[in-house]
Motif scaffolding. Structure first.
Motif, PDB file in Angstrom:
ATOM      1  N   TYR A 208      54.603  22.597  17.855  1.00  0.00           N
ATOM      2  CA  TYR A 208      55.431  23.083  18.954  1.00  0.00           C
ATOM      3  C   TYR A 208      54.666  23.624  20.168  1.00  0.00           C
ATOM      4  O   TYR A 208      55.147  23.473  21.283  1.00  0.00           O
ATOM      5  CB  TYR A 208      56.363  24.191  18.440  1.00  0.00           C
ATOM      6  CG  TYR A 208      57.288  23.717  17.345  1.00  0.00           C
ATOM      7  CD1 TYR A 208      58.352  22.860  17.621  1.00  0.00           C
ATOM      8  CD2 TYR A 208      57.082  24.112  16.020  1.00  0.00           C
ATOM      9  CE1 TYR A 208      59.193  22.417  16.614  1.00  0.00           C
ATOM     10  CE2 TYR A 208      57.917  23.665  15.009  1.00  0.00           C
ATOM     11  CZ  TYR A 208      58.969  22.819  15.306  1.00  0.00           C
ATOM     12  OH  TYR A 208      59.785  22.376  14.311  1.00  0.00           O
ATOM     13  N   LYS A 209      53.551  24.269  19.977  1.00  0.00           N
ATOM     14  CA  LYS A 209      52.900  24.939  21.108  1.00  0.00           C
ATOM     15  C   LYS A 209      52.432  23.931  22.165  1.00  0.00           C
ATOM     16  O   LYS A 209      51.807  22.928  21.838  1.00  0.00           O
ATOM     17  CB  LYS A 209      51.707  25.766  20.637  1.00  0.00           C
ATOM     18  CG  LYS A 209      51.029  26.520  21.787  1.00  0.00           C
ATOM     19  CD  LYS A 209      49.799  27.254  21.328  1.00  0.00           C
ATOM     20  CE  LYS A 209      49.125  27.949  22.507  1.00  0.00           C
ATOM     21  NZ  LYS A 209      48.693  26.989  23.539  1.00  0.00           N
ATOM     22  N   LYS A 210      52.731  24.218  23.420  1.00  0.00           N
ATOM     23  CA  LYS A 210      52.277  23.381  24.521  1.00  0.00           C
ATOM     24  C   LYS A 210      50.880  23.812  24.938  1.00  0.00           C
ATOM     25  O   LYS A 210      50.571  24.997  24.969  1.00  0.00           O
ATOM     26  CB  LYS A 210      53.232  23.489  25.709  1.00  0.00           C
ATOM     27  CG  LYS A 210      54.603  22.896  25.460  1.00  0.00           C
ATOM     28  CD  LYS A 210      55.471  22.991  26.700  1.00  0.00           C
ATOM     29  CE  LYS A 210      56.849  22.390  26.454  1.00  0.00           C
ATOM     30  NZ  LYS A 210      57.714  22.479  27.661  1.00  0.00           N
ATOM     31  N   GLN A 211      50.039  22.834  25.243  1.00  0.00           N
ATOM     32  CA  GLN A 211      48.683  23.123  25.674  1.00  0.00           C
ATOM     33  C   GLN A 211      48.252  22.133  26.743  1.00  0.00           C
ATOM     34  O   GLN A 211      48.736  21.003  26.789  1.00  0.00           O
ATOM     35  CB  GLN A 211      47.725  23.075  24.488  1.00  0.00           C
ATOM     36  CG  GLN A 211      47.816  21.789  23.675  1.00  0.00           C
ATOM     37  CD  GLN A 211      46.978  21.866  22.420  1.00  0.00           C
ATOM     38  OE1 GLN A 211      45.935  22.508  22.391  1.00  0.00           O
ATOM     39  NE2 GLN A 211      47.418  21.211  21.365  1.00  0.00           N
ATOM     40  N   VAL A 212      47.353  22.575  27.599  1.00  0.00           N
ATOM     41  CA  VAL A 212      46.861  21.731  28.676  1.00  0.00           C
ATOM     42  C   VAL A 212      45.954  20.669  28.096  1.00  0.00           C
ATOM     43  O   VAL A 212      45.151  20.923  27.197  1.00  0.00           O
ATOM     44  CB  VAL A 212      46.096  22.573  29.715  1.00  0.00           C
ATOM     45  CG1 VAL A 212      45.553  21.692  30.833  1.00  0.00           C
ATOM     46  CG2 VAL A 212      47.005  23.642  30.286  1.00  0.00           C
TER      47      VAL A 212
END
Length: 359
Positions: A208-212
């Motif tokens: 789930y976590k968004k990352q660049v």
């Protein structure tokens, strides 16, 4: 010269909450022991999580994490937030770190509270529903999972280099030690919280976590959801000897979750991009674990980057080989065109000159 406090803002707030709520909890505990109260409302129920009172004091699902029982656990929690909080907040930013902290605080506390109520309903033992749930052990397990994602090959030396442990081994060591100590001291609540913190952190970071995107394969500051890299799969948290059995069980559970539409499988492109993302993190895109303010450098860090790059290249090579073999099988299985039935060349005249073209 004014004293400069080099602590990110959210981490600073969490440290203040930890010290403040732990002191208040200790004062309430001392007052309860001194008055000899055995039941009824005391100040403890306003801070620590008690399953029978949680419906009346829902904020204790958060405050219980900051209420430590003694000075020893308070020092461990303080070190966890000071070093771990500083690193993660600088790596992710205050907003993402705050979201992560809230998730790994709420989910384990809610889950263990429901588990205690269920045990009370099944066994009839009232001790489960009256026991207080508190402490930062779930946060400690969650932070170790995050370090496993960001700096898995970083080596921590203990006792002047006598003991060297890579960060990727810390979650398994922590859970094993917590489980063993729970049988020694007969305190199973802390172990349950540790495992729930581990699972909550891994699930959020994995899916789930968004990352660049640091891999360089995309442009425009695109973001990725989750971490599909093979080195962050569930099996890679455990010793190499049990990778196969753990992967078999975890894959079976994941397939069931996919069948009931709870999870969505990663595509080959997502896995490839996540592997490149992991390699990019290993090349110095993040500050070092023990020196959050600077970039990673030096021979040991270069070796770390090379190891991560080799893993990503190995995974990519395996996929390319599989794709090549699949294309070859498709070509061999395709029917051979019948050249005898092909149409004869048709004469063309272009600008007064003759030529031939295949129809």
């Amino acid at each position: 010269m004014a004293l400069r406090i080099n602590i990110p803002p959210l981490t600073r707030v969490l440290l203040v909450l930890l010290v403040g709520l732990s002191v208040v909890y200790q004062a309430a505990s001392f007052k309860e022991r001194r008055s000899g109260a055995k039941s009824g409302l005391t100040g403890i129920q306003w801070i620590a999580l008690t399953p029978v009172y949680s419906i009346y004091y829902p904020w204790t699902y958060v405050t219980a994490t900051f209420a430590e029982r003694n000075v020893f656990t308070l020092l461990i929690a303080g070190a966890t937030l000071f070093y771990g909080g500083k690193y993660l907040e600088r790596a992710w930013g205050s907003s993402e770190f705050g979201k992560f902290f809230l998730i790994v605080t709420l989910v384990p506390n809610v889950a263990v509270s429901l588990l205690w109520v269920l045990l009370f309903a099944v066994t009839g033992g009232s001790s489960h529903s009256w026991n207080t749930i508190q402490g930062s052990i779930a946060i400690q397990a969650a932070f170790l999972v995050a370090f496993k994602q960001l700096v898995p090959e970083h080596t921590v030396t203990i006792l002047k280099g006598i003991i060297k442990i890579r960060v990727k081994h810390f979650p398994a060591i922590f859970l094993a030690a917590s489980t063993v100590l729970s049988f020694v001291f007969l305190n199973f609540g802390s172990t349950v919280l540790a495992w729930l913190g581990f699972m909550t952190s891994w699930t959020y970071l994995r899916f789930y976590k968004k990352q660049v995107d640091l891999s360089g394969t995309n442009t425009g500051g695109s973001t990725l959801r989750g971490d599909a890299s093979e080195t962050f799969s569930f099996a890679y948290f455990w010793p190499d000897i049990v990778h196969g059995p753990v992967a078999m069980v975890s894959d079976a559970v994941f397939n069931v979750l996919v069948m009931i539409k709870i999870c969505t499988p990663f595509s080959a492109t997502e896995v490839e991009t996540s592997n490149e993302q992991a390699s990019a993190r290993g090349e110095g895109g993040l500050p070092s674990l023990m020196n959050p303010g600077g970039r990673r450098g030096g021979g040991g860090k270069r070796e770390e980057a090379e190891r991560r790059r080799a893993l990503a290249l190995k995974a990519l090579d395996q996929r390319l080989q599989a794709a090549t073999a699949s294309r070859q099988q498709t070509v061999l299985a395709a029917p051979t065109p019948n050249t005898s039935s092909a149409s004869p060349p048709v004469a063309e005249v272009v600008d007064g000159q003759e030529g031939s073209a295949q129809v």
